[in-house]
Scaffold this active site. Structure first.
Site, PDB file in Angstrom:
ATOM      1  N   ASN A  70      -7.208  -2.143   1.192  1.00  0.00           N
ATOM      2  CA  ASN A  70      -7.263  -1.677   2.203  1.00  0.00           C
ATOM      3  C   ASN A  70      -7.376  -0.404   3.058  1.00  0.00           C
ATOM      4  O   ASN A  70      -7.086   0.430   2.170  1.00  0.00           O
ATOM      5  CB  ASN A  70      -6.169  -2.014   3.352  1.00  0.00           C
ATOM      6  CG  ASN A  70      -5.055  -0.576   3.407  1.00  0.00           C
ATOM      7  OD1 ASN A  70      -5.372   0.235   4.370  1.00  0.00           O
ATOM      8  ND2 ASN A  70      -3.887  -0.444   3.269  1.00  0.00           N
ATOM      9  N   CYS A 131      -0.402   8.042   1.655  1.00  0.00           N
ATOM     10  CA  CYS A 131      -1.463   7.005   1.821  1.00  0.00           C
ATOM     11  C   CYS A 131      -2.422   7.395   0.429  1.00  0.00           C
ATOM     12  O   CYS A 131      -3.268   8.146   0.915  1.00  0.00           O
ATOM     13  CB  CYS A 131      -1.521   7.480   3.072  1.00  0.00           C
ATOM     14  SG  CYS A 131      -2.604   6.522   3.940  1.00  0.00           S
ATOM     15  N   GLY A 218       0.262  -6.309  -1.662  1.00  0.00           N
ATOM     16  CA  GLY A 218       0.785  -7.914  -2.049  1.00  0.00           C
ATOM     17  C   GLY A 218       1.303  -8.082  -2.619  1.00  0.00           C
ATOM     18  O   GLY A 218       1.586  -7.084  -4.591  1.00  0.00           O
ATOM     19  N   GLY A 245       4.464  -6.754  -2.236  1.00  0.00           N
ATOM     20  CA  GLY A 245       4.086  -7.899  -2.251  1.00  0.00           C
ATOM     21  C   GLY A 245       5.599  -8.969  -2.608  1.00  0.00           C
ATOM     22  O   GLY A 245       5.661 -10.106  -2.568  1.00  0.00           O
TER      23      GLY A 245
END
Ligand SMILES: Cc1cc2nc3c(=O)[nH]c(=O)nc-3n(C[C@H](O)[C@H](O)[C@H](O)COP(=O)(O)O)c2cc1C
Length: 304
Positions: A70, A131, A218, A245
């Site tokens: 993302n 981030c 994930g 994840g």
């Protein structure tokens, strides 16, 4: 009956250790039609900045093997709209709200966190110094101890709310960053944020994300996250909130054994919006069946 799942993270007591991760559960209110949002340990809401942010150009998400990339770029409604529009609903629903804060300087972080002091119903602040999808702030503070400590110290002075510092897996040495933020006054650390990744469409020869790169999350990152939780648990005394994840109870238990006292579920919310409530139920059943509390498992991996 006593609540076997009650979880104490320094000054923050949660009804259970299953939280949802920032950016993967909106502002929480969007989920109140499909689940009781007060039944999970906490909601780390989408990263909030002082001013609204449009985020990065699309496409901002793409699927990858066992995960996703993302590049949202911390698009958010900004502090004022969050407080006036979302917080009343979150309070009404009885949600445990963790404000995920984003700033481009230590002063900006401090100003934002000071403003959260006056907002009723904020249980803690999660300071996002990790981030990877923004040009300033974010990961730039989280890669080494000094800038991470500067932000933490500024936030610590600005608020008496519990401070959770969210660490980057791309730190040069995540243990050093964890020690630095602990010394600067963090009440706990959360980890991991995403890894910078890239995916290319071989037909168009263009990256599959609008800005070229994005954060990988994930199941693909889980073994890396578990290892980092283990490493950080050896380095600090403050509690750890583990993520990366998580999809099922076995994953949750793995993070506890590595040293996390609570967990956040992120990417899994996209494929199963009620995964967090299901994990609370599964964990409760596991604890009853085995006569343990989650805390009994924390850091109990038996290393060779
Ligand atoms: C679409 C998306 C948006 C995210 N936005 C944020 C954010 O605003 N603030 C933050 O601290 N982490 C953000 N994250 C990182 C997650 O909170 C989490 O640290 C990461 O995805 C690893 O957990 P997971 O593998 O369970 O998703 C975002 C992740 C995704 C996938």
């Amino acid at each position: 009956m006593t609540n076997v799942l009650e979880t104490v993270l320094g000054p923050l007591t949660l009804k259970n250790p299953i939280l949802v991760a920032s950016g993967t559960f909106g502002y929480g209110v969007e989920y109140s039609d499909v689940m009781d949002i007060s039944s999970i340990g906490g909601i780390s809401v989408k990263g909030i900045s002082l001013q609204p942010r449009p985020g990065n150009p699309p496409p901002r998400m793409c699927e990858t093997p066992s995960g996703m990339l993302n590049s949202i770029g911390l698009a958010n409604v900004g502090f004022d709209v969050f407080v006036t529009r979302m917080m009343p609903k979150l309070r009404e629903q009885g949600a445990t709200v963790i404000a995920n804060a984003y700033g481009t300087s230590a002063d900006e972080f401090a100003e934002l966190c000071r403003k959260f002091n006056d907002v009723e119903g904020i249980a803690a602040i999660e300071v996002n110094i990790s981030c990877p999808n923004v040009k300033s702030g974010g990961i730039h503070f989280g890669v080494s101890g000094k800038p991470a400590a500067e932000v933490t110290e500024a936030v610590r002075k600005a608020t008496a709310l519990p401070v959770i510092v969210k660490l980057s897996p791309e730190a040069f040495d995540i243990k050093e960053v964890a020690r630095a933020v602990e010394a600067a006054g963090a009440d706990s650390v959360s980890l991991i944020n995403t890894f910078r990744g890239m995916s290319i469409d071989v037909n168009t020869r263009k990256p599959r994300l609008g800005v070229g790169f994005g954060g990988l999350s994930g199941p693909a990152v889980r073994p890396l996250a578990v290892r980092m939780v283990y490493d950080v648990a050896q380095a600090v005394r403050i509690p750890i909130i583990g993520m990366g994840g998580i999809t099922c109870l076995r994953d949750v238990l793995e993070f506890f054994l590595a040293g996390a006292s609570a967990v956040q579920v992120g990417t899994a919310n996209f494929s199963n919006p009620t995964v967090a409530v299901e994990l609370v139920r599964d964990l409760e059943q596991y604890c009853e069946r085995n006569g343990v509390k989650p805390f009994d498992l924390v850091g109990k991996v038996q290393m060779p």
